[in-house]
Write a protein that holds these residues in place. Structure first.
Motif, PDB file in Angstrom:
ATOM      1  N   LYS A 239     -42.881 -43.093  -9.544  1.00 20.04           N
ATOM      2  CA  LYS A 239     -44.282 -43.497  -9.488  1.00 20.04           C
ATOM      3  C   LYS A 239     -45.100 -42.535  -8.626  1.00 20.04           C
ATOM      4  O   LYS A 239     -46.316 -42.418  -8.783  1.00 20.04           O
ATOM      5  N   LYS A 240     -44.418 -41.857  -7.699  1.00 17.44           N
ATOM      6  CA  LYS A 240     -45.081 -40.888  -6.832  1.00 17.44           C
ATOM      7  C   LYS A 240     -45.076 -39.489  -7.440  1.00 17.44           C
ATOM      8  O   LYS A 240     -45.517 -38.522  -6.810  1.00 17.44           O
TER       9      LYS A 240
ATOM     10  N   TYR B   8     -42.199 -37.835  -8.557  1.00 15.59           N
ATOM     11  CA  TYR B   8     -40.947 -37.103  -8.369  1.00 15.59           C
ATOM     12  C   TYR B   8     -40.018 -37.267  -9.572  1.00 15.59           C
ATOM     13  O   TYR B   8     -40.059 -38.280 -10.274  1.00 15.59           O
TER      14      TYR B   8
ATOM     15  N   TRP C 137     -41.423 -34.953   1.267  1.00 18.12           N
ATOM     16  CA  TRP C 137     -40.572 -35.665   0.315  1.00 18.12           C
ATOM     17  C   TRP C 137     -39.588 -36.576   1.029  1.00 18.12           C
ATOM     18  O   TRP C 137     -39.274 -37.666   0.521  1.00 18.12           O
TER      19      TRP C 137
ATOM     20  N   ASP D 261     -41.439 -39.633   1.930  1.00 19.27           N
ATOM     21  CA  ASP D 261     -41.645 -40.474   0.750  1.00 19.27           C
ATOM     22  C   ASP D 261     -40.381 -41.241   0.378  1.00 19.27           C
ATOM     23  O   ASP D 261     -40.456 -42.406  -0.036  1.00 19.27           O
TER      24      ASP D 261
END
Length: 311
Positions: free
Chosen positions: A71-72, A74, A254, A257
């Protein structure tokens, strides 16, 4: 003479022009390289390669973490291992971006022994080490000479010894460090326990051949065993597992996240339903106070420390 002078001037002017052109070219090259480096530095990482042991940690990535990170923006790839050695080596060698499978005492020992520049970044839900029935089905069935299989890596073997100490099956020396206990630290073996050391992945299958088996949570779960089958579980929260990355990456966006995904409300809800009975990260709050008190009590009561004041 005039022709010679003219040629010299012409040569000097040509040489100067070439030098200026070369300097200009070098400046442009340097400027271009700096620009490329700046662009590279600001480029966000969009593919994350996870490494986990088979079972629950891999399931967490596949079922919940991967969708949250997608959803981000990646792309997530998962590599599952059947041992505790390759995940750290693969991380250090760049085959993985992050691994999830180990507690901090194991990580600390492993990276020191192999001189790896990797570090822990956040905790993950972890099934506790448990004593499971083998040929004998109850703690009351223990007898002189009973066999107990246990993980053979030093940090997890220490945990197994502390569990047997808690049960009164062996007595560890006063003041021994519960994180580093070994066979040499056994003061008494009251039940004449035959300890069978095996690779952690082999422990679930070993139950057919031993009286009891001390099995790591992830391998118990991946083998279809249930936490409700345990006859005894370690009380310590010192072994809640961590995610690890290369030290150079620990402050990367990252990594932040990924940590955010593991500590999100969505993941907490999923983990408490899917992995009930696990020990949860201290950052989640609800188990932190209980865990700290439980660990302090267990360490203090399990292994007397009459000689520890001098340490």
């Amino acid at each position: 003479m005039q022709a010679s002078t003219f040629l010299k001037k012409t040569f000097s002017i040509s040489t100067l022009a070439l030098l200026l052109a070369a300097c200009g070219s070098q400046t442009e090259t340097a400027s271009s390289a700096a620009s490329d480096n700046a662009a590279s530095a600001t480029t966000e990482k969009k593919e994350i390669v996870f490494g986990t042991t088979v079972g629950d940690f891999g399931d967490m990535v596949k079922e919940e973490i991967k969708p949250l990170l997608e959803k981000k923006g990646y792309t997530v790839k998962l590599i599952e291992f059947t041992d505790y050695v390759r995940p750290n080596l693969a991380l250090a060698e760049g085959e993985l971006d992050i691994n999830v499978f180990q507690h901090k005492p194991y990580l600390d020992d492993f990276k020191k022994e192999h001189k790896l520049d990797i570090t822990e970044v956040f905790q993950v839900p972890t099934a506790p080490l448990g004593l499971y029935p083998g040929k004998l089905k109850s703690l009351d069935d223990i007898k002189d000479g009973s066999s107990v299989s246990a993980p053979n890596d030093p940090s997890n073997f220490a945990r197994a010894l502390v569990m047997m100490n808690d049960l009164g099956w062996v007595k560890l020396k006063d003041g021994v460090n519960p994180l580093t206990a070994s066979k040499h630290d056994i003061a008494e073996n009251q039940k004449n326990i035959q300890i069978v050391e095996l690779e952690a992945a082999q422990l679930p299958r070993s139950r057919a051949d031993v009286d009891f088996a001390i099995v790591n949570g992830n391998y118990a779960m991946s083998s279809g065993m249930k936490l409700t089958e345990t006859l005894f579980q370690e009380p310590s929260f010192a072994y809640v597992n961590w995610a690890a990355v290369k030290t150079a990456d620990k402050d990367s966006q990252w990594v932040k996240d990924v940590a955010e995904a593991y500590n999100s409300d969505e993941f907490k809800t999923y983990a408490k339903e899917r992995f009930a009975g696990y020990k949860y990260p201290a950052a989640w709050g609800e188990a932190a106070a209980q865990g700290a008190a439980s660990e302090a009590a267990a360490t203090a009561s399990a292994i007397p420390a009459e000689a520890s004041a001098a340490q």
